[in-house]
Design a protein around this motif. Sequence first.
Motif, PDB file in Angstrom:
ATOM      1  N   CYS A 171       0.866  -1.176   0.000  1.00 57.76           N
ATOM      2  CA  CYS A 171       0.000   0.000   0.000  1.00 57.76           C
ATOM      3  C   CYS A 171       0.902   1.225   0.000  1.00 57.76           C
ATOM      4  N   ALA A 172       0.941   1.948  -1.113  1.00 60.07           N
ATOM      5  CA  ALA A 172       1.900   3.041  -1.280  1.00 60.07           C
ATOM      6  C   ALA A 172       1.205   4.396  -1.355  1.00 60.07           C
ATOM      7  N   PRO A 173       1.837   5.448  -0.822  1.00 64.76           N
ATOM      8  CA  PRO A 173       1.276   6.789  -0.958  1.00 64.76           C
ATOM      9  C   PRO A 173       1.549   7.348  -2.347  1.00 64.76           C
ATOM     10  N   ARG A 174       0.572   8.070  -2.863  1.00 67.80           N
ATOM     11  CA  ARG A 174       0.758   8.709  -4.169  1.00 67.80           C
ATOM     12  C   ARG A 174       0.408  10.191  -4.047  1.00 67.80           C
ATOM     13  N   ILE A 175       1.317  11.032  -4.505  1.00 62.49           N
ATOM     14  CA  ILE A 175       1.118  12.467  -4.473  1.00 62.49           C
ATOM     15  C   ILE A 175       0.858  12.921  -5.894  1.00 62.49           C
ATOM     16  N   ASP A 176      -0.366  13.328  -6.183  1.00 62.69           N
ATOM     17  CA  ASP A 176      -0.718  13.781  -7.531  1.00 62.69           C
ATOM     18  C   ASP A 176      -1.409  15.125  -7.380  1.00 62.69           C
ATOM     19  N   GLU A 177      -2.705  15.200  -7.688  1.00 61.91           N
ATOM     20  CA  GLU A 177      -3.451  16.421  -7.423  1.00 61.91           C
ATOM     21  C   GLU A 177      -3.895  16.469  -5.967  1.00 61.91           C
ATOM     22  N   GLY A 178      -3.695  15.375  -5.287  1.00 65.74           N
ATOM     23  CA  GLY A 178      -3.962  15.272  -3.859  1.00 65.74           C
ATOM     24  C   GLY A 178      -3.112  14.146  -3.321  1.00 65.74           C
ATOM     25  N   VAL A 179      -3.429  13.700  -2.145  1.00 65.38           N
ATOM     26  CA  VAL A 179      -2.686  12.611  -1.524  1.00 65.38           C
ATOM     27  C   VAL A 179      -3.612  11.416  -1.374  1.00 65.38           C
ATOM     28  N   THR A 180      -3.204  10.273  -1.897  1.00 61.86           N
ATOM     29  CA  THR A 180      -4.022   9.070  -1.787  1.00 61.86           C
ATOM     30  C   THR A 180      -3.136   7.877  -1.457  1.00 61.86           C
ATOM     31  N   ALA A 181      -3.787   6.818  -1.018  1.00 65.21           N
ATOM     32  CA  ALA A 181      -3.123   5.521  -0.938  1.00 65.21           C
ATOM     33  C   ALA A 181      -3.364   4.865  -2.296  1.00 65.21           C
ATOM     34  N   GLN A 182      -2.314   4.669  -3.055  1.00 60.03           N
ATOM     35  CA  GLN A 182      -2.475   4.202  -4.428  1.00 60.03           C
ATOM     36  C   GLN A 182      -3.294   2.914  -4.514  1.00 60.03           C
ATOM     37  N   SER A 183      -3.050   1.997  -3.594  1.00 60.30           N
ATOM     38  CA  SER A 183      -3.763   0.720  -3.647  1.00 60.30           C
ATOM     39  C   SER A 183      -4.122   0.258  -2.242  1.00 60.30           C
ATOM     40  N   GLY A 184      -5.416   0.077  -1.996  1.00 61.80           N
ATOM     41  CA  GLY A 184      -5.866  -0.440  -0.710  1.00 61.80           C
ATOM     42  C   GLY A 184      -5.776  -1.950  -0.714  1.00 61.80           C
ATOM     43  N   VAL A 185      -4.568  -2.473  -0.526  1.00 58.53           N
ATOM     44  CA  VAL A 185      -4.357  -3.918  -0.600  1.00 58.53           C
ATOM     45  C   VAL A 185      -3.740  -4.435   0.691  1.00 58.53           C
ATOM     46  N   THR A 186      -3.954  -5.714   0.948  1.00 58.75           N
ATOM     47  CA  THR A 186      -3.290  -6.387   2.051  1.00 58.75           C
ATOM     48  C   THR A 186      -1.934  -6.889   1.555  1.00 58.75           C
ATOM     49  N   SER A 187      -1.171  -7.480   2.452  1.00 62.52           N
ATOM     50  CA  SER A 187       0.186  -7.880   2.087  1.00 62.52           C
ATOM     51  C   SER A 187       0.276  -9.282   1.477  1.00 62.52           C
ATOM     52  N   VAL A 188      -0.865  -9.908   1.181  1.00 65.79           N
ATOM     53  CA  VAL A 188      -0.797 -11.218   0.524  1.00 65.79           C
ATOM     54  C   VAL A 188      -0.200 -11.054  -0.871  1.00 65.79           C
ATOM     55  N   ASP A 189       0.248 -12.148  -1.445  1.00 67.80           N
ATOM     56  CA  ASP A 189       0.708 -12.129  -2.830  1.00 67.80           C
ATOM     57  C   ASP A 189      -0.535 -12.155  -3.715  1.00 67.80           C
ATOM     58  N   PRO A 190      -0.858 -11.053  -4.402  1.00 69.99           N
ATOM     59  CA  PRO A 190      -2.097 -11.004  -5.196  1.00 69.99           C
ATOM     60  C   PRO A 190      -2.155 -12.063  -6.292  1.00 69.99           C
ATOM     61  N   ALA A 191      -0.990 -12.471  -6.790  1.00 61.48           N
ATOM     62  CA  ALA A 191      -0.990 -13.482  -7.844  1.00 61.48           C
ATOM     63  C   ALA A 191      -1.443 -14.839  -7.318  1.00 61.48           C
ATOM     64  N   LEU A 192      -1.146 -15.115  -6.055  1.00 61.12           N
ATOM     65  CA  LEU A 192      -1.516 -16.399  -5.461  1.00 61.12           C
ATOM     66  C   LEU A 192      -2.872 -16.358  -4.769  1.00 61.12           C
ATOM     67  N   PHE A 193      -3.208 -15.211  -4.183  1.00 64.30           N
ATOM     68  CA  PHE A 193      -4.458 -15.093  -3.422  1.00 64.30           C
ATOM     69  C   PHE A 193      -5.209 -13.819  -3.827  1.00 64.30           C
ATOM     70  N   PRO A 194      -5.671 -13.756  -5.072  1.00 63.53           N
ATOM     71  CA  PRO A 194      -6.324 -12.526  -5.549  1.00 63.53           C
ATOM     72  C   PRO A 194      -7.560 -12.138  -4.746  1.00 63.53           C
ATOM     73  N   ALA A 195      -8.301 -13.114  -4.226  1.00 66.03           N
ATOM     74  CA  ALA A 195      -9.519 -12.808  -3.470  1.00 66.03           C
ATOM     75  C   ALA A 195      -9.200 -12.184  -2.115  1.00 66.03           C
ATOM     76  N   LEU A 196      -7.996 -12.430  -1.592  1.00 69.40           N
ATOM     77  CA  LEU A 196      -7.624 -11.912  -0.274  1.00 69.40           C
ATOM     78  C   LEU A 196      -6.885 -10.583  -0.356  1.00 69.40           C
ATOM     79  N   ALA A 197      -6.583 -10.129  -1.558  1.00 67.07           N
ATOM     80  CA  ALA A 197      -5.783  -8.920  -1.716  1.00 67.07           C
ATOM     81  C   ALA A 197      -6.522  -7.630  -1.347  1.00 67.07           C
ATOM     82  N   PRO A 198      -7.787  -7.445  -1.715  1.00 69.90           N
ATOM     83  CA  PRO A 198      -8.449  -6.163  -1.407  1.00 69.90           C
ATOM     84  C   PRO A 198      -8.618  -5.955   0.099  1.00 69.90           C
ATOM     85  N   LEU A 199      -8.151  -4.825   0.587  1.00 69.99           N
ATOM     86  CA  LEU A 199      -8.274  -4.531   2.017  1.00 69.99           C
ATOM     87  C   LEU A 199      -9.724  -4.351   2.424  1.00 69.99           C
TER      88      LEU A 199
END
Length: 313
Positions: A180-208
Amino acid sequence: VTAALTDAQIDTRYSTALAKTVGQKGKQINVSFSARQSNAVRAALRQNAIDASANGCFGRVALIRPPLGTTRAVARGSAQPGVGAYRSDRVVYCFPGVQKLIPEIAAIGTAGGTGFTDDGILNVGFDMAVATLCSNLNPEENIGQETEFIGFVLGIESGNADVADLTLDDYAAFKAAGICAPRIDEGVTAQSGVTSVDPALFPALAPLNRRRFSDFYQDSVARFAGPFVKKLATATLRAILVARFNSFIVSLGERIEQSQSQCFGDAKIAGNTPESLARNVFRTKHFVRMTPTMDVIVIDTLIGNDVTIEETA
């Protein structure tokens, strides 16, 4: 005056304090993070979230971060302090760090000593910002959306050349690694609301938001069930309990797309049978389909002097 504690001794104190939250006093903690970070503390935070959630506490997620100055390669790696060492859908790995203004430090300036700056701007972990987002947004929401909650973030951490000029490819790599990384663009966001699982192995568990909403739903219906525990399993009481579950589901409205709770009497689907009821067990099953989030919006355009416009009714 006593001798200062060693790093190992301080880590032990933190781990001991975390362990005390796995019980009734810490039951309602949903999000945990630590000002101190070390390999031992990160491991303790991860295990604490897993243990608490499995031992009668409300569902918990732990926010961890590597040391300031960590490179992208190390953060994506499998060895500590990389994300691969802390895989779990109950862990959010926050990287890189960010800059924040602390007015009290600016008022004192460098006269305050080590860690003080003249302008009061410091490098801090992104985990605190993610905790702010989790505390202000409903659990089904993707914390990566634009909000005003983390406007205190001024930029990506300074003094770390490896993250000074992040590109879209970097953010794609972060998401693919479970970061989950910060992104500074026109504002400040968390680029991806993801958990620390490997998305390739556990795609259903990735979304926070899936993890957080699951905890919210399970914790809520568990509280509804509390007053019924150990009472006679009459048909009336069982029906009332299931009705309460479904009433709660209806109250969620647009927060979920489709759901239902049921009690079953068919042994083929591992539901209630005379034998299971005789063992003082009453089983209900809940099926909840969350409302999807618009993580990607595609804007397909065709622009030019010879573009044909189709008229619609």
